[in-house]
Design a protein around this motif. Structure first.
Motif, PDB file in Angstrom:
ATOM      1  N   HIS A 116    -147.244  15.403 -28.436  1.00 23.50           N
ATOM      2  CA  HIS A 116    -147.901  16.683 -28.158  1.00 23.50           C
ATOM      3  C   HIS A 116    -149.268  16.508 -27.494  1.00 23.50           C
ATOM      4  CE1 HIS A 116    -149.693  15.968 -32.164  1.00 23.50           C
ATOM      5  NE2 HIS A 116    -150.692  16.697 -31.711  1.00 23.50           N
ATOM      6  N   GLY A 117    -149.932  15.403 -27.712  1.00 21.30           N
ATOM      7  CA  GLY A 117    -151.193  15.154 -27.009  1.00 21.30           C
ATOM      8  C   GLY A 117    -150.983  15.079 -25.500  1.00 21.30           C
ATOM      9  N   GLN A 118    -149.940  14.363 -25.109  1.00 21.15           N
ATOM     10  CA  GLN A 118    -149.591  14.254 -23.686  1.00 21.15           C
ATOM     11  C   GLN A 118    -149.197  15.625 -23.119  1.00 21.15           C
ATOM     12  OE1 GLN A 118    -149.761  11.658 -21.556  1.00 21.15           O
ATOM     13  NE2 GLN A 118    -148.800  12.735 -19.851  1.00 21.15           N
ATOM     14  N   TYR A 119    -148.363  16.357 -23.858  1.00 18.24           N
ATOM     15  CA  TYR A 119    -147.950  17.686 -23.391  1.00 18.24           C
ATOM     16  C   TYR A 119    -149.129  18.648 -23.307  1.00 18.24           C
ATOM     17  CZ  TYR A 119    -143.133  16.119 -23.992  1.00 18.24           C
ATOM     18  OH  TYR A 119    -141.960  15.436 -23.902  1.00 18.24           O
ATOM     19  N   SER A 120    -150.033  18.560 -24.267  1.00 16.95           N
ATOM     20  CA  SER A 120    -151.234  19.409 -24.236  1.00 16.95           C
ATOM     21  C   SER A 120    -152.091  19.058 -23.025  1.00 16.95           C
ATOM     22  CB  SER A 120    -152.033  19.243 -25.525  1.00 16.95           C
ATOM     23  OG  SER A 120    -151.281  19.645 -26.642  1.00 16.95           O
ATOM     24  N   TRP A 121    -152.229  17.761 -22.754  1.00 21.96           N
ATOM     25  CA  TRP A 121    -152.979  17.293 -21.596  1.00 21.96           C
ATOM     26  C   TRP A 121    -152.374  17.847 -20.307  1.00 21.96           C
ATOM     27  CZ3 TRP A 121    -151.117  13.803 -17.802  1.00 21.96           C
ATOM     28  CH2 TRP A 121    -152.064  13.378 -16.880  1.00 21.96           C
ATOM     29  N   GLU A 122    -151.038  17.838 -20.211  1.00 23.64           N
ATOM     30  CA  GLU A 122    -150.375  18.363 -19.019  1.00 23.64           C
ATOM     31  C   GLU A 122    -150.688  19.848 -18.814  1.00 23.64           C
ATOM     32  OE1 GLU A 122    -146.244  17.357 -19.561  1.00 23.64           O
ATOM     33  OE2 GLU A 122    -146.642  15.209 -19.335  1.00 23.64           O
TER      34      GLU A 122
END
Length: 174
Positions: A119-125
């Motif tokens: 979710h950190g990566q998805y939030s970053w996107e």
């Protein structure tokens, strides 16, 4: 102990009031649309973390940076919109998720396991696509690496590391 508190907060989230005024103070319309897709428990969590972070930020920090930091904190879990995980599923991921990480190729994109772990990566996107922090680029990585402090700390100087640890403490306690 905070995981137990998180579980109970998640179960009883429908009965808690959400501070929409606080959210509106920091988020633009596009960001609000994304964050509005989160479960109420997640919204309550990010507001609680943001308020704790705000209270702990250095008083001499410029207002524009303070505002951007709180926006980043509010958006740090926005990537969870891909999969709404209830309190039981979330608890199972916390307890047993590390064992699942051994076979990442078996994890379907945007499945419960994938969203929990990434979710950190998805939030970053999301925040990257919305261009939420043009004047504070380190905040993109604060969101991206919020569960990977070593990766953040390797990249940034003392000021940003201090802000990261203030945020991380608030997140771990909420």
């Amino acid at each position: 102990m905070s995981r137990i508190n998180q579980f109970f907060n998640d179960v009883f989230a429908p009965f808690y009031a959400l501070d929409y005024t606080f959210l509106a103070r920091y988020l633009n319309e596009s960001e609000s649309e994304f964050i509005g897709q989160l479960r109420k428990a997640e919204l309550l969590h990010v507001v609680q973390v943001a308020k704790k972070t705000l209270d702990a930020l250095p008083k001499d920090l410029a207002e524009a940076e303070r505002t951007a930091i709180i926006k980043a904190v509010l958006l740090h879990d926005v990537g969870k919109y891909h999969y709404a995980m209830g309190p039981i599923a979330k608890t199972m991921m916390v307890l047993f998720g590390k064992g699942i990480r051994k076979n990442p190729e078996q994890i379907k994109k945007h499945s419960m396991v994938d969203v929990y772990q990434n979710h950190g990566q998805y939030s970053w996107e999301v925040v990257r696509d919305l261009e939420s922090f043009p004047d504070h680029p380190y905040l993109y990585d604060l969101i991206r690496f919020h569960h990977e402090p070593d990766r953040f700390v390797q990249k940034y100087g003392l000021k940003e590391q201090g802000i990261f640890w203030i945020y991380k403490k608030a997140d771990d306690e909420s």
